[in-house]
Write a protein that holds these residues in place. Structure first.
Motif, PDB file in Angstrom:
ATOM      1  N   LEU A 122      35.635  50.978  27.862  1.00 23.44           N
ATOM      2  CA  LEU A 122      35.406  49.535  27.964  1.00 23.44           C
ATOM      3  C   LEU A 122      34.150  49.256  27.149  1.00 23.44           C
ATOM      4  O   LEU A 122      33.039  49.181  27.684  1.00 23.44           O
ATOM      5  N   THR A 123      34.316  49.144  25.841  1.00 20.63           N
ATOM      6  CA  THR A 123      33.193  49.020  24.919  1.00 20.63           C
ATOM      7  C   THR A 123      32.900  47.550  24.651  1.00 20.63           C
ATOM      8  O   THR A 123      33.773  46.825  24.176  1.00 20.63           O
ATOM      9  N   ASN A 124      31.667  47.128  24.954  1.00 22.01           N
ATOM     10  CA  ASN A 124      31.259  45.742  24.722  1.00 22.01           C
ATOM     11  C   ASN A 124      32.256  44.763  25.330  1.00 22.01           C
ATOM     12  O   ASN A 124      32.675  43.789  24.703  1.00 22.01           O
ATOM     13  N   CYS A 125      32.670  45.028  26.557  1.00 22.45           N
ATOM     14  CA  CYS A 125      33.622  44.164  27.266  1.00 22.45           C
ATOM     15  C   CYS A 125      32.867  43.315  28.284  1.00 22.45           C
ATOM     16  O   CYS A 125      32.168  43.864  29.158  1.00 22.45           O
ATOM     17  N   ASP A 126      33.027  42.001  28.218  1.00 22.97           N
ATOM     18  CA  ASP A 126      32.271  41.078  29.064  1.00 22.97           C
ATOM     19  C   ASP A 126      32.491  41.312  30.550  1.00 22.97           C
ATOM     20  O   ASP A 126      31.638  40.989  31.372  1.00 22.97           O
ATOM     21  N   VAL A 127      33.634  41.879  30.911  1.00 21.84           N
ATOM     22  CA  VAL A 127      33.934  42.077  32.327  1.00 21.84           C
ATOM     23  C   VAL A 127      32.906  42.999  32.986  1.00 21.84           C
ATOM     24  O   VAL A 127      32.600  42.863  34.177  1.00 21.84           O
TER      25      VAL A 127
END
Length: 471
Positions: free
Chosen positions: A341-346
């Motif tokens: 989950l790379t640079n994922c806002d979640v």
């Protein structure tokens, strides 16, 4: 001591030296010992990267220089200069005559002429990998001469002022079955001639990679495109815009063997949902960078249709939520081995969901949470007790992680072999020392050179830990 070592023994020693590292210049220094060592060092090399231009190298000196590397099997050449067509001819002929054991050849980024290819195919019968640039107009019939070629990479480009449409007489229509298993194409445009024969001839293809493509050829090429899909296992579509939907539709209809799909920057919400919902493939690896096109309904379709998924990599996907990822966690609890989950806002909006998400993945081996700048110690530490099977951890660019996270990693991730803590502002040199000293299974660490103390360097060398730093 040197005079007691025969050439064969010294050459074997040089061949076994490790590649140059940041903290050891041994490999680079051996060529400075004497002319004999330089000769044997070059003779022992199997890989070589060079940069040439007509200004810094004369054609008559090429063969003489190449003759010093009799065991070369991997050669990469970068061509500089504007008008190098004649030089490219001579260079290819020199390569062909000098390296009969060559297995991989890469000539970039300038287009190469096709005339010397016949000589290359005859003189280098073991060539299995070839990476080149071609200018329009182009054809691929010369591939018939390369009987061992398994991997081909071609960048298609245009030369200003050159007529681009291939003449009918050069297109041909004979049937052929190439041995290619991997095909990498970049720069293909809609309407390009010359690809129809290639698609029809790639009947053994296992991996197809398209980069910066805006089409798959002319109308005839489009109708032949599905020929190479019968045994296709891996597809990568990087920055291919609107043609992604078309390719995914063809995949869903014609490919039953696909196990790995990568899509970076292309496609539409509808096209992706259609593929995820209707594909009959047993997809095992899914790698997506779709900032505005991936939503929870896509993840629900993945969870429903790809229950054998072992690797899920999401980059910069800003519209997904914890609910969508929860569906993945429930469906793949025993299967998923890699999660990114790379640079994922979640991760910033719902940091606590990571604990329950990772808890579902009982066999997770690789975890990548890079560039989630707001990921804090509290949420990260609570997640780690469920990560006791991790072999690889990446938290590059997670600026708020500190010593507390490092201590927790050492406590729970006993089997960790590789860790990336580059650009973690809160992790200090003393924390790097803790990792190198106390992570018993560690084999590789990514970290800034400024954070490496003498103690870290010494123990990394003693424990055979590979240290990778920013250059």
């Amino acid at each position: 001591m040197e005079r007691f070592l025969c050439d064969e023994l010294l050459e074997e020693i040089l061949r076994r030296l490790p590649p140059p590292s940041t903290f050891s210049s041994t490999t680079a220094d051996v060529s400075l010992v004497s002319k004999r060592w330089l000769r044997l060092y070059r003779s022992s090399k199997s890989r070589l990267s060079l940069r040439f231009s007509p200004d810094n190298c004369k054609p008559h000196s090429l063969s003489s220089f190449f003759s010093q590397f009799p065991h070369l099997s991997f050669l990469s050449i970068t061509l500089d200069g504007d008008d190098i067509s004649t030089f490219s001819d001579l260079l290819l002929l020199a390569v062909a005559s000098s390296f009969p054991k060559l297995r991989l050849l890469c000539l970039q980024p300038k287009p190469v002429p096709l005339f010397p290819m016949l000589s290359l195919s005859t003189s280098c019968p073991h060539l299995t990998s070839l990476f080149i640039s071609l200018s329009r107009p182009f054809c691929f019939h010369w591939l018939v001469s390369f009987h061992s070629l398994k991997i081909l990479g071609v960048h298609l480009t245009s030369v200003p002022g050159r007529f681009e449409q291939v003449v009918a007489a050069s297109k041909g229509d004979f049937d052929c079955e190439l041995k290619l298993e991997t095909l990498v194409l970049s720069g293909v445009r809609r309407g390009d001639f010359g690809l129809d024969w290639l698609w029809r001839s790639c009947k053994r293809l296992k991996k197809l990679q398209l980069r910066c493509c805006r089409g798959i050829g002319d109308d005839t090429s489009v109708s032949s495109f599905a020929y190479c899909f019968k045994g296709l296992q891996e597809v990568e579509l990087r920055i291919c815009g609107s043609i992604v939907d078309e390719i995914l539709s063809i995949l869903a209809e014609n490919c039953k063997s696909l196990s790995s799909l990568l899509v970076y920057d292309g496609g539409s919400r509808e096209g992706l949902l259609q593929f995820f919902s209707q594909s009959c493939c047993d997809v095992r690896k899914l790698d997506l960078r779709l900032p505005l096109d991936l939503q929870d309904n896509h993840l629900l379709a993945v969870a429903e249709n790809f229950r054998g998924l072992s690797s899920l990599r999401l980059h910069s996907c800003c519209l997904i939520t914890g609910e969508g990822l929860k569906a993945i966690g429930v469906a793949m609890s025993n299967e998923l081995e890699e999660l990114a989950l790379t640079n994922c806002d979640v991760v910033e909006r719902e940091p606590w969901f990571l604990t329950s998400l990772v808890h579902n993945f009982r066999n997770l081996r690789k975890l990548d949470l890079s560039y989630n700048e707001k990921l804090a110690d509290e949420a990260f530490v609570l997640m780690l007790p469920s990560c006791n099977c991790l072999r690889e951890l990446k938290v590059r660019g997670c600026e708020e992680l500190t010593n507390a996270s490092v201590v927790s990693i050492l406590k729970w991730c006993k089997m960790l072999q590789s860790i990336d803590i580059m650009k973690c502002r809160g992790i200090e040199p003393k924390d790097v020392e803790l990792v190198v000293l106390n992570c018993l299974s560690l084999r590789q660490i990514h970290v800034e050179e400024s954070k490496l103390s003498d103690v870290s360097k010494l123990w990394a060398s003693t424990k055979f830990v590979e240290v990778i730093v920013d250059l």
